[in-house]
Design an enzyme around this catalytic site. Sequence first.
Site, PDB file in Angstrom:
ATOM      1  N   LYS A  41       0.829  -1.180   0.004  1.00 16.13           N
ATOM      2  CA  LYS A  41       0.105   0.191   0.012  1.00 16.13           C
ATOM      3  C   LYS A  41       0.843   1.199  -0.038  1.00 16.13           C
ATOM      4  O   LYS A  41       2.059   1.135   0.315  1.00 16.13           O
ATOM      5  CB  LYS A  41      -0.949  -0.145   1.153  1.00 16.13           C
ATOM      6  CG  LYS A  41      -0.078  -0.091   2.417  1.00 16.13           C
ATOM      7  CD  LYS A  41      -1.182  -0.444   3.736  1.00 16.13           C
ATOM      8  CE  LYS A  41      -0.406  -0.333   5.052  1.00 16.13           C
ATOM      9  NZ  LYS A  41      -1.111  -1.109   5.978  1.00 16.13           N
ATOM     10  N   ARG A 137     -10.510  -0.481  14.796  1.00 18.41           N
ATOM     11  CA  ARG A 137     -10.598   0.226  13.639  1.00 18.41           C
ATOM     12  C   ARG A 137     -11.657  -0.338  12.563  1.00 18.41           C
ATOM     13  O   ARG A 137     -12.707   0.347  12.323  1.00 18.41           O
ATOM     14  CB  ARG A 137      -9.090  -0.167  12.584  1.00 18.41           C
ATOM     15  CG  ARG A 137      -9.011   0.990  11.817  1.00 18.41           C
ATOM     16  CD  ARG A 137      -7.480   0.836  11.252  1.00 18.41           C
ATOM     17  NE  ARG A 137      -6.867  -0.213  10.864  1.00 18.41           N
ATOM     18  CZ  ARG A 137      -5.610  -0.309  10.253  1.00 18.41           C
ATOM     19  NH1 ARG A 137      -4.906   0.636  10.411  1.00 18.41           N
ATOM     20  NH2 ARG A 137      -4.993  -1.413   9.926  1.00 18.41           N
ATOM     21  N   HIS A 169      -6.282  -7.891  12.634  1.00 17.36           N
ATOM     22  CA  HIS A 169      -4.845  -6.923  12.748  1.00 17.36           C
ATOM     23  C   HIS A 169      -4.471  -6.903  14.099  1.00 17.36           C
ATOM     24  O   HIS A 169      -5.551  -6.411  15.073  1.00 17.36           O
ATOM     25  CB  HIS A 169      -5.366  -5.653  12.138  1.00 17.36           C
ATOM     26  CG  HIS A 169      -3.904  -4.869  11.662  1.00 17.36           C
ATOM     27  ND1 HIS A 169      -2.898  -5.518  11.277  1.00 17.36           N
ATOM     28  CD2 HIS A 169      -3.628  -3.450  11.834  1.00 17.36           C
ATOM     29  CE1 HIS A 169      -1.844  -4.556  11.019  1.00 17.36           C
ATOM     30  NE2 HIS A 169      -2.436  -3.454  11.481  1.00 17.36           N
ATOM     31  N   ARG A 228       1.150 -10.915   6.590  1.00 21.85           N
ATOM     32  CA  ARG A 228       1.006  -9.546   6.043  1.00 21.85           C
ATOM     33  C   ARG A 228       2.313  -8.749   6.390  1.00 21.85           C
ATOM     34  O   ARG A 228       2.124  -7.807   7.105  1.00 21.85           O
ATOM     35  CB  ARG A 228      -0.226  -8.926   6.185  1.00 21.85           C
ATOM     36  CG  ARG A 228      -1.700  -9.637   5.905  1.00 21.85           C
ATOM     37  CD  ARG A 228      -2.812  -8.783   6.146  1.00 21.85           C
ATOM     38  NE  ARG A 228      -2.826  -8.121   7.492  1.00 21.85           N
ATOM     39  CZ  ARG A 228      -3.670  -8.747   8.412  1.00 21.85           C
ATOM     40  NH1 ARG A 228      -4.058  -9.913   8.235  1.00 21.85           N
ATOM     41  NH2 ARG A 228      -3.586  -8.215   9.775  1.00 21.85           N
ATOM     42  N   TYR A 272      15.513  30.762   7.640  1.00 23.10           N
ATOM     43  CA  TYR A 272      14.200  31.548   7.787  1.00 23.10           C
ATOM     44  C   TYR A 272      14.427  31.629   9.430  1.00 23.10           C
ATOM     45  O   TYR A 272      14.536  30.905   9.961  1.00 23.10           O
ATOM     46  CB  TYR A 272      13.110  30.612   7.506  1.00 23.10           C
ATOM     47  CG  TYR A 272      12.934  30.907   5.835  1.00 23.10           C
ATOM     48  CD1 TYR A 272      12.389  32.113   5.334  1.00 23.10           C
ATOM     49  CD2 TYR A 272      12.960  29.638   5.077  1.00 23.10           C
ATOM     50  CE1 TYR A 272      12.200  31.826   3.961  1.00 23.10           C
ATOM     51  CE2 TYR A 272      12.585  29.794   3.753  1.00 23.10           C
ATOM     52  CZ  TYR A 272      12.511  30.839   3.217  1.00 23.10           C
ATOM     53  OH  TYR A 272      12.257  30.982   1.766  1.00 23.10           O
ATOM     54  N   CYS A 319      14.222  24.364   4.496  1.00 26.04           N
ATOM     55  CA  CYS A 319      13.548  25.094   3.700  1.00 26.04           C
ATOM     56  C   CYS A 319      12.887  24.325   2.706  1.00 26.04           C
ATOM     57  O   CYS A 319      12.788  23.150   2.695  1.00 26.04           O
ATOM     58  CB  CYS A 319      14.249  26.144   2.667  1.00 26.04           C
ATOM     59  SG  CYS A 319      15.513  27.212   3.943  1.00 26.04           S
ATOM     60  N   MET A 320      11.916  24.833   1.857  1.00 25.71           N
ATOM     61  CA  MET A 320      10.952  23.785   0.964  1.00 25.71           C
ATOM     62  C   MET A 320      11.673  23.224   0.171  1.00 25.71           C
ATOM     63  O   MET A 320      11.680  21.723   0.002  1.00 25.71           O
ATOM     64  CB  MET A 320      10.014  24.718   0.166  1.00 25.71           C
ATOM     65  CG  MET A 320       9.003  24.022  -0.592  1.00 25.71           C
ATOM     66  SD  MET A 320       8.100  25.139  -1.971  1.00 25.71           S
ATOM     67  CE  MET A 320       7.008  25.705  -0.581  1.00 25.71           C
ATOM     68  N   ASP A 321      12.933  23.635  -0.537  1.00 24.51           N
ATOM     69  CA  ASP A 321      13.754  22.905  -1.458  1.00 24.51           C
ATOM     70  C   ASP A 321      15.253  22.826  -1.121  1.00 24.51           C
ATOM     71  O   ASP A 321      16.116  22.175  -1.959  1.00 24.51           O
ATOM     72  CB  ASP A 321      13.836  23.736  -2.896  1.00 24.51           C
ATOM     73  CG  ASP A 321      12.354  24.188  -3.227  1.00 24.51           C
ATOM     74  OD1 ASP A 321      11.645  23.472  -3.303  1.00 24.51           O
ATOM     75  OD2 ASP A 321      12.316  25.277  -3.503  1.00 24.51           O
TER      76      ASP A 321
HETATM   77  C1  PLP Z   1      -0.552  -1.928   6.697  1.00 22.35           C
HETATM   78  C2  PLP Z   1      -1.033  -3.095   7.417  1.00 22.35           C
HETATM   79  C3  PLP Z   1      -0.150  -4.318   7.279  1.00 22.35           C
HETATM   80  C4  PLP Z   1       1.245  -4.266   7.482  1.00 22.35           C
HETATM   81  O1  PLP Z   1       1.898  -3.907   8.704  1.00 22.35           O
HETATM   82  P1  PLP Z   1       3.592  -3.831   8.894  1.00 22.35           P
HETATM   83  O2  PLP Z   1       3.365  -3.094  10.215  1.00 22.35           O
HETATM   84  O3  PLP Z   1       4.076  -2.617   7.816  1.00 22.35           O
HETATM   85  O4  PLP Z   1       3.783  -4.914   8.631  1.00 22.35           O
HETATM   86  C5  PLP Z   1      -0.694  -5.610   7.781  1.00 22.35           C
HETATM   87  N1  PLP Z   1      -2.192  -5.786   7.936  1.00 22.35           N
HETATM   88  C6  PLP Z   1      -2.928  -4.525   7.767  1.00 22.35           C
HETATM   89  C7  PLP Z   1      -4.473  -4.835   8.020  1.00 22.35           C
HETATM   90  C8  PLP Z   1      -2.444  -3.516   7.548  1.00 22.35           C
HETATM   91  O5  PLP Z   1      -3.183  -2.194   7.468  1.00 22.35           O
END
Ligand code: PLP
Length: 380
Positions: A41, A137, A169, A228, A272, A319-321
């Site tokens: 992601k 969540r 999760h 995951r 700045y 700064c920005m850049d």
């Molecule tokens: C982002 C996410 C992960 C990955 O988490 P890490 O800590 O980067 O391994 C796994 N499961 C869900 C639902 C997530 O949102």
Amino acid sequence: MTEPRHLHRAWADISLSALKNNIDIIKKLNSSSTEIMAVVKADAYGHGCEKIVRCLEKECGIKYFAVSNIDEAVEVRICCPNAEILILGYTPPEYAGDLLKYNIIQGIVSADYARELCSGISERLRCHIKIDTGMGRIGLRNASSEDCAAEIAGICRMERLSVEGIYTHFAVADSDNPDNIAYTDRQETFITDTYDCLTAMNIRLPHIHFMNSAAVCCRNSPRSTLARAGIIIYGLHPDINMKLPNGLKPVMSLKAVISHVKNIEAGDCVSYGRTFRASGKMRIATVTIGYADGYSRLLSSKGEILVHGHRCRILGRVCMDQIMIDVTDVPETHPGDIAVLIGTDGSETVTADELAGLYGTIGYEVVCGISKRVPRIYTK
Ligand SMILES: *Cc1c(COP(=O)(O)O)cnc(C)c1O
């Protein structure tokens, strides 16, 4: 000059060999019943989705990917016609047709959502059901795993849905505090009990998954069919206090060019707000990167940037850049030299985790925040 033009300002080196190295290590940590689901992601945590996904699929043999939304899912699908792609986040029901068209698996957070998603389609939509076991969540919330299994059984009876798994999760798997370990144990027990109830009801699902990076590092469970893994595939810590498995390497380095070097005198101000004032003669350099590139302004007067293998402190505000640094002790510094903001130079290393610690965030936010102005340069 034959180098590409990006090398004249700021860029991120992405090491595909570090990525492959990390995947090898994670595979060895996982039990044989667990396959990696690479979490890609947010543009592969800022590393660039397309190249990362192609490397993971072709060179690392990864078959499962997780993303946060339909646009990311389609991006992965275009790279990998055969991958299994799970959307962890919300897809508006009007996009159900796209989920079918691209053969994407959707995370289902409630029976109502499942019904809405299926209301406008005629084929069966693939899904995994998300259970909220303590993250608070998204997902089904039930007092007991029996109730949860009953609710899932109801969703499994929906005609245009093909339920292929359940997942949850962890909220504190990155902590070694006994209370937190017990909390994670309860989360794991809740989902495995739910799965066992479903099996007893003759509902046999191919997948149950709950491991994230932190769990891969410190609480491997053979019952999770998928791990995951997000942040550790990019070689960073789920939590700075957690010991990473040996051998993991950060995939991203951040570099920029020095555009200007000069001497200043006692009393001279830099950047700045005049927050830095020299107390004596010094030599300073200007680096061609700033907060618009994702190098946070919160690192003003705090961060250190590597030049010729030396740590050089940031003088005054980012700064920005551009950023000014102290190179008094690095007299060989010249315009055109390369400064390392994240990565290794000689015997010194600055990690994304170190920068995160300096301004009160996590490595995840540092790498995700490197902006699109910064080209990603892939090295083997
Ligand atoms: C982002 C996410 C992960 C990955 O988490 P890490 O800590 O980067 O391994 C796994 N499961 C869900 C639902 C997530 O949102």
